[in-house]
Design an enzyme around this catalytic site. Structure first.
Site, short mmCIF file in Angstrom:
data_model
loop_
_atom_site.label_atom_id
_atom_site.label_comp_id
_atom_site.label_asym_id
_atom_site.label_seq_id
_atom_site.Cartn_x
_atom_site.Cartn_y
_atom_site.Cartn_z
N LYS A 52 62.23 38.23 78.44
CA LYS A 52 60.88 37.98 78.98
C LYS A 52 60.78 36.54 79.49
O LYS A 52 60.26 36.28 80.58
CB LYS A 52 59.83 38.23 77.88
CG LYS A 52 59.66 39.71 77.57
CD LYS A 52 58.91 39.98 76.28
CE LYS A 52 58.92 41.47 75.95
NZ LYS A 52 58.35 41.80 74.64
N GLN A 96 55.63 38.71 69.61
CA GLN A 96 56.63 39.77 69.58
C GLN A 96 56.55 40.58 68.28
O GLN A 96 56.48 40.02 67.19
CB GLN A 96 58.04 39.15 69.74
CG GLN A 96 59.15 40.18 69.83
CD GLN A 96 59.04 41.08 71.05
OE1 GLN A 96 58.79 40.62 72.16
NE2 GLN A 96 59.21 42.39 70.85
N ASP A 119 49.65 42.08 76.41
CA ASP A 119 50.27 43.27 75.82
C ASP A 119 49.28 44.43 75.73
O ASP A 119 49.67 45.57 75.52
CB ASP A 119 50.77 42.94 74.40
CG ASP A 119 52.28 42.93 74.30
OD1 ASP A 119 52.93 43.39 75.25
OD2 ASP A 119 52.80 42.46 73.27
#
Ligand code: NAP
Length: 292
Positions: A52, A96, A119
């Protein structure tokens, strides 16, 4: 033999558009910023965070990679999230998953500024997905799957889509997305899971079958009708002594036998995975635009 749906090529198309949009934002004096927070040293999470960060840099975004020790407390992590919420150079924040055991992940997600929740897991964004509000953030994997289908000219409208798996990351938001009214939606959606009866009968009735269960090679030719479109979300490590790493990646679909029956199919790797990262970049640019 099925047509291969090339996720890498479609992600490249997304990046062409994003580069143009990023250049425009920069010409207005703004660089979209993405912060990715990793707590601990889970090897798979570390690899995801690395890719990412790499993609953000390649696109010329302002990329911040925060690596915190495995012993980080809830209060320490919350303090870092608050800092990022306040930082005007950061438009997107991602913590994460999965964090270490002492962290209450849901509380961390709730602490994110929903306008920076790229997200799409904050309750406010989940509600926006349910009500189809255009300014919300949709989780990256479902959004990437929808885009794959649209770019591959697969007719979603009126199709029977069967989704294997009901997680908050993939199955549930994907069901909501594909049943929305309008472009990229209008599907008839069925979701099956570990308690579903007659699973094979249901999957065989799918025009589009999307497997997101985390079981290597679970979907066999008997689960699939001739001419169906197959999307394989699974990323599973399978022992492989012939590989240098000692394992190889396998999807949830037994590719070789299913590809003989399907009209189109995504490979693993190179299908859904690249689209997930592309949608994270796209959500970050959207967050930046909306925060201007
Ligand atoms: P998850 O949270 O473990 O959820 C798995 C779902 O599959 C659950 O709903 C579970 O049912 C269902 N399931 C498990 N075994 C089943 C069986 N034998 N029959 C029917 N349903 C079954 O997994 P996830 O986070 O959604 O991830 C799924 C897979 O996608 C994993 O391989 C993951 O690595 C991969 N993934 C890939 C990407 C990408 O970018 N390509 C992104 C996210 C995830 P219950 O609810 O009844 O337990």
């Amino acid at each position: 033999m099925a047509n291969l749906i090339d996720g890498r090529a479609i992600a490249e198309k997304v990046y062409v558009d994003l580069r143009r949009e990023i250049a425009k934002l920069k010409s207005q004096g703004v660089t979209p910023g993405l912060a990715v927070v990793l707590v601990g040293d889970n090897p798979a999470s570390r690899a995801y965070v690395r890719s990412k960060d790499k993609m953000s840099r390649e696109l010329g975004l302002h990329s911040v990679k925060l690596e915190l020790p495995a012993a980080t407390t809830q209060a320490e992590l919350l303090a870092r999230v608050e800092e990022l919420n306040r930082d005007p150079a950061i438009h997107g924040i991602l913590v994460q998953s999965p964090p270490p055991k002492q962290i209450d992940e849901a509380a961390i997600v709730r602490a994110l500024d929903p306008r920076k929740d790229v997200d799409g897991f904050h309750p406010e964004n989940v509600a926006k997905l349910v009500s189809a509000a255009a300014d919300g953030f949709v989780p990256c994997t479902p959004l990437g799957i929808q885009r794959l289908l649209i770019e591959s000219k697969i007719d979603i409208s009126g199709a029977h889509v069967v989704i294997l798996g009901r997680s908050m990351i993939v199955g549930k938001p994907l069901a909501l997305l594909l049943m929305q009214k309008g472009k990229g939606g209008d599907a008839t959606v069925t979701v099956v899971h570990s308690r579903s009866r007659n699973l094979e009968k249901i999957t065989r009735s799918a025009d589009i079958l999307i497997a997101a269960i985390g079981r290597a090679n679970f979907v066999k030719s008997g689960h699939v009708r001739d001419g169906a479109v197959i999307v394989d979300v699974g990323i599973n490590r399978v022992e492989d002594a012939t590989s240098e790493r000692g394992y190889r990646l396998a999807g949830d679909v037994a590719f070789d036998e299913v590809a003989k029956k399907a009209a189109a199919i995504t490979p693993v790797p190179g299908g859904v995975g690249p689209m997930t990262i592309a949608m994270l970049m796209s959500n970050t640019v959207k967050a930046c635009r909306q925060l201007l």
